[in-house]
Design an enzyme around this catalytic site. Structure first.
Site, PDB file in Angstrom:
ATOM      1  N   LYS A 118     -47.038 -21.815  -7.723  1.00 39.00           N
ATOM      2  CA  LYS A 118     -48.456 -21.634  -8.065  1.00 39.00           C
ATOM      3  C   LYS A 118     -49.351 -21.915  -6.869  1.00 39.00           C
ATOM      4  O   LYS A 118     -50.384 -21.287  -6.717  1.00 39.00           O
ATOM      5  CB  LYS A 118     -48.843 -22.514  -9.259  1.00 39.00           C
ATOM      6  CG  LYS A 118     -48.248 -21.998 -10.544  1.00 39.00           C
ATOM      7  CD  LYS A 118     -49.018 -22.472 -11.761  1.00 39.00           C
ATOM      8  CE  LYS A 118     -48.454 -21.810 -13.004  1.00 39.00           C
ATOM      9  NZ  LYS A 118     -48.908 -22.452 -14.242  1.00 39.00           N
ATOM     10  N   LYS A 200     -38.457 -13.729 -13.048  1.00 39.58           N
ATOM     11  CA  LYS A 200     -38.508 -13.963 -14.498  1.00 39.58           C
ATOM     12  C   LYS A 200     -39.693 -13.223 -15.117  1.00 39.58           C
ATOM     13  O   LYS A 200     -40.689 -12.969 -14.436  1.00 39.58           O
ATOM     14  CB  LYS A 200     -38.542 -15.465 -14.788  1.00 39.58           C
ATOM     15  CG  LYS A 200     -39.849 -16.120 -14.527  1.00 39.58           C
ATOM     16  CD  LYS A 200     -39.921 -17.535 -15.058  1.00 39.58           C
ATOM     17  CE  LYS A 200     -41.334 -18.015 -14.763  1.00 39.58           C
ATOM     18  NZ  LYS A 200     -41.681 -19.333 -15.041  1.00 39.58           N
ATOM     19  N   LYS A 203     -46.507 -12.904 -17.323  1.00 39.38           N
ATOM     20  CA  LYS A 203     -47.693 -12.060 -17.512  1.00 39.38           C
ATOM     21  C   LYS A 203     -48.194 -11.484 -16.199  1.00 39.38           C
ATOM     22  O   LYS A 203     -48.952 -10.534 -16.185  1.00 39.38           O
ATOM     23  CB  LYS A 203     -48.797 -12.871 -18.198  1.00 39.38           C
ATOM     24  CG  LYS A 203     -49.230 -14.069 -17.366  1.00 39.38           C
ATOM     25  CD  LYS A 203     -50.433 -14.761 -17.935  1.00 39.38           C
ATOM     26  CE  LYS A 203     -51.038 -15.784 -17.000  1.00 39.38           C
ATOM     27  NZ  LYS A 203     -50.167 -16.809 -16.454  1.00 39.38           N
TER      28      LYS A 203
HETATM   29  P1  TYM Z   1     -44.989 -22.145 -20.003  1.00 38.50           P
HETATM   30  O1  TYM Z   1     -46.271 -22.155 -20.733  1.00 38.50           O
HETATM   31  O2  TYM Z   1     -44.918 -21.471 -18.687  1.00 38.50           O
HETATM   32  O3  TYM Z   1     -43.852 -21.489 -20.912  1.00 38.50           O
HETATM   33  C1  TYM Z   1     -43.687 -21.879 -22.264  1.00 38.50           C
HETATM   34  C2  TYM Z   1     -42.225 -21.823 -22.677  1.00 38.50           C
HETATM   35  O4  TYM Z   1     -41.689 -20.512 -22.502  1.00 38.50           O
HETATM   36  C3  TYM Z   1     -40.542 -20.574 -21.664  1.00 38.50           C
HETATM   37  N1  TYM Z   1     -40.513 -19.350 -20.824  1.00 38.50           N
HETATM   38  C4  TYM Z   1     -39.450 -18.558 -20.705  1.00 38.50           C
HETATM   39  N2  TYM Z   1     -38.222 -18.617 -21.251  1.00 38.50           N
HETATM   40  C5  TYM Z   1     -37.363 -17.631 -20.946  1.00 38.50           C
HETATM   41  N3  TYM Z   1     -37.667 -16.605 -20.104  1.00 38.50           N
HETATM   42  C6  TYM Z   1     -38.889 -16.498 -19.529  1.00 38.50           C
HETATM   43  N4  TYM Z   1     -39.188 -15.472 -18.729  1.00 38.50           N
HETATM   44  C7  TYM Z   1     -39.849 -17.519 -19.824  1.00 38.50           C
HETATM   45  N5  TYM Z   1     -41.131 -17.728 -19.432  1.00 38.50           N
HETATM   46  C8  TYM Z   1     -41.532 -18.860 -20.064  1.00 38.50           C
HETATM   47  C9  TYM Z   1     -40.721 -21.821 -20.823  1.00 38.50           C
HETATM   48  O5  TYM Z   1     -39.506 -22.305 -20.327  1.00 38.50           O
HETATM   49  C10 TYM Z   1     -41.356 -22.765 -21.822  1.00 38.50           C
HETATM   50  O6  TYM Z   1     -40.385 -23.383 -22.647  1.00 38.50           O
HETATM   51  N6  TYM Z   1     -45.162 -26.829 -18.402  1.00 38.50           N
HETATM   52  C11 TYM Z   1     -44.866 -25.975 -19.529  1.00 38.50           C
HETATM   53  C12 TYM Z   1     -45.747 -26.242 -20.738  1.00 38.50           C
HETATM   54  C13 TYM Z   1     -45.710 -27.654 -21.191  1.00 38.50           C
HETATM   55  C14 TYM Z   1     -44.652 -28.290 -21.883  1.00 38.50           C
HETATM   56  C15 TYM Z   1     -45.093 -29.642 -22.080  1.00 38.50           C
HETATM   57  C16 TYM Z   1     -43.394 -27.878 -22.324  1.00 38.50           C
HETATM   58  C17 TYM Z   1     -46.709 -28.568 -21.009  1.00 38.50           C
HETATM   59  N7  TYM Z   1     -46.332 -29.767 -21.538  1.00 38.50           N
HETATM   60  C18 TYM Z   1     -44.283 -30.569 -22.735  1.00 38.50           C
HETATM   61  C19 TYM Z   1     -42.599 -28.806 -22.984  1.00 38.50           C
HETATM   62  C20 TYM Z   1     -43.038 -30.139 -23.182  1.00 38.50           C
HETATM   63  C21 TYM Z   1     -45.058 -24.552 -19.077  1.00 38.50           C
HETATM   64  O7  TYM Z   1     -45.744 -24.263 -18.131  1.00 38.50           O
HETATM   65  O8  TYM Z   1     -44.437 -23.632 -19.877  1.00 38.50           O
END
Ligand code: TYM
Length: 336
Positions: A118, A200, A203
């Site tokens: 990022k 991966k 968006k």
């Molecule tokens: P975020 O918002 O980027 O993604 C949310 C969830 O979706 C999964 N994910 C994917 N899984 C498979 N293939 C993909 N292409 C893909 N893109 C996203 C992510 O692994 C995630 O499970 N930091 C976290 C959000 C967060 C969080 C937390 C998660 C904040 N606090 C506490 C768990 C516990 C994040 O940026 O995920």
């Protein structure tokens, strides 16, 4: 009679409403949450505080936060069985986040892949929040003393840092935090982009990303145009090194239908990509159709959504406060 009731284990996770939810979010996270909803005591939230580490348009952030809640419910997360809440409504996240920043090392944060990605994408805005993001995520998790954190593969590093920070804190103050485990699905943990299958799905490349609320014809178009491979073999075979696009489509199909790679190879033996790609598209369209329709219906009922997120914040706050009080006492703050 209730005294003997065995306490359920706790599961917790969150998604940032920084973009519309996509197939990666669903297969990597939400689907896994829904499947185990009865076994656990569940906390799922919209991680809105995390999103402002990157600039957001306020009206879009508000819309996406509510749409995300509607999609959680439409995917099968019953608000009676799952505590669904908005992160910024539970002030304990920010408070524990600050404490945990003081127990997270500069070097640890510098090594985080998400920070490196990022900060290279947003070079004009490498703010302190972006850097300290994993400490807030550790707070999100540790407040609820969960056993499992169901996430996709890309969040494993943050979960491991959470464990390290919790262990460090416990080392100073005794057993304050339960040490949670990431829980990553066998298929769908890393859904790749349909147009550049080496990266991966996210968006940031809309043509390679299937959104949960997208129209069926747009989803089909994206699958029909999905990159397969440059050789002339035209054969559905699982080979992630030489055929990453085909392997990704097979993984998606497997996650959606439950079929093994061998079964998929047999199903399309002699048929080629021309038959395979629309079939994967069709399976995804049919999986998402009832979810999209239900979410559209729920979105119209703002009163209902409000009642869900208010009740969720109240329950979450009650649990979070217990942990926060313990932490404040341990570090030496005078009780209020
Ligand atoms: P975020 O918002 O980027 O993604 C949310 C969830 O979706 C999964 N994910 C994917 N899984 C498979 N293939 C993909 N292409 C893909 N893109 C996203 C992510 O692994 C995630 O499970 N930091 C976290 C959000 C967060 C969080 C937390 C998660 C904040 N606090 C506490 C768990 C516990 C994040 O940026 O995920």
């Amino acid at each position: 009679m209730d005294e003997k009731k065995v306490e359920k284990k706790v599961m917790l996770s969150g998604i940032q409403p920084s973009g519309d939810l996509h197939l990666g979010n669903y297969l990597g996270a939400i689907k896994n949450w829904v499947e185990r909803t009865d076994e656990f005591d569940n906390f799922y939230f919209m991680a809105d505080m995390h999103t402002i580490t990157v600039r957001q348009t306020p009206a879009d952030l508000r819309r996406r936060t509510l749409e995300q809640l509607a999609l959680y419910i439409a995917s099968g997360l019953d608000p009676e069985k799952n505590t669904l809440f908005i992160q910024s409504h539970v002030h304990q996240h920010a408070e524990l986040g600050w404490v945990l920043q003081c127990y997270t090392m500069f070097g640890e944060l510098s090594r985080m892949t998400q920070f490196k990605d990022k900060s290279s994408k947003h070079q004009d805005n490498i703010n302190a929040g972006l850097f300290a993001y994993p400490s807030l995520m550790a707070a999100d998790i540790l407040l609820y003393q969960p056993d499992l954190i169901p996430v996709g593969e890309d969040q494993k590093q943050h979960c491991e840092l959470t464990r390290d920070v919790a262990q460090r804190f416990n080392h100073f103050y005794g057993d304050v935090f339960k040490i949670p485990e990431p829980y990553i699905p066998k298929t769908g943990a890393r859904v790749m982009c349909l147009t550049t299958p080496e990266t991966k799905m996210s968006k940031s490349i809309p043509e390679g990303c299937v959104f949960m609320m997208e129209k069926p014809e747009d989803i089909q178009r994206k699958f029909k145009r999905a990159v397969t491979d440059s050789d002339t073999e035209n054969c559905v075979r699982f080979d992630p090194v030489n055929k990453p696009g085909v392997a990704n489509l097979m993984s998606i199909y497997s996650a959606v239908t439950g079929k093994t790679f061998e079964q998929i190879e047999q199903e399309f033996s002699g048929l080629g990509y021309g038959a395979f790609k629309p079939q994967v598209g069709e399976a995804v369209v049919e999986m998402l159709r009832p979810i999209r329709e239900e979410a559209t219906r729920i979105m119209k009922d703002k009163g209902y959504l409000e009642s869900v997120y208010r009740a969720g914040a109240e329950k979450a706050s009650y649990v979070a406060e217990k942990t926060l009080r313990k932490v404040y006492k341990k570090v030496g703050f005078v009780a209020r």
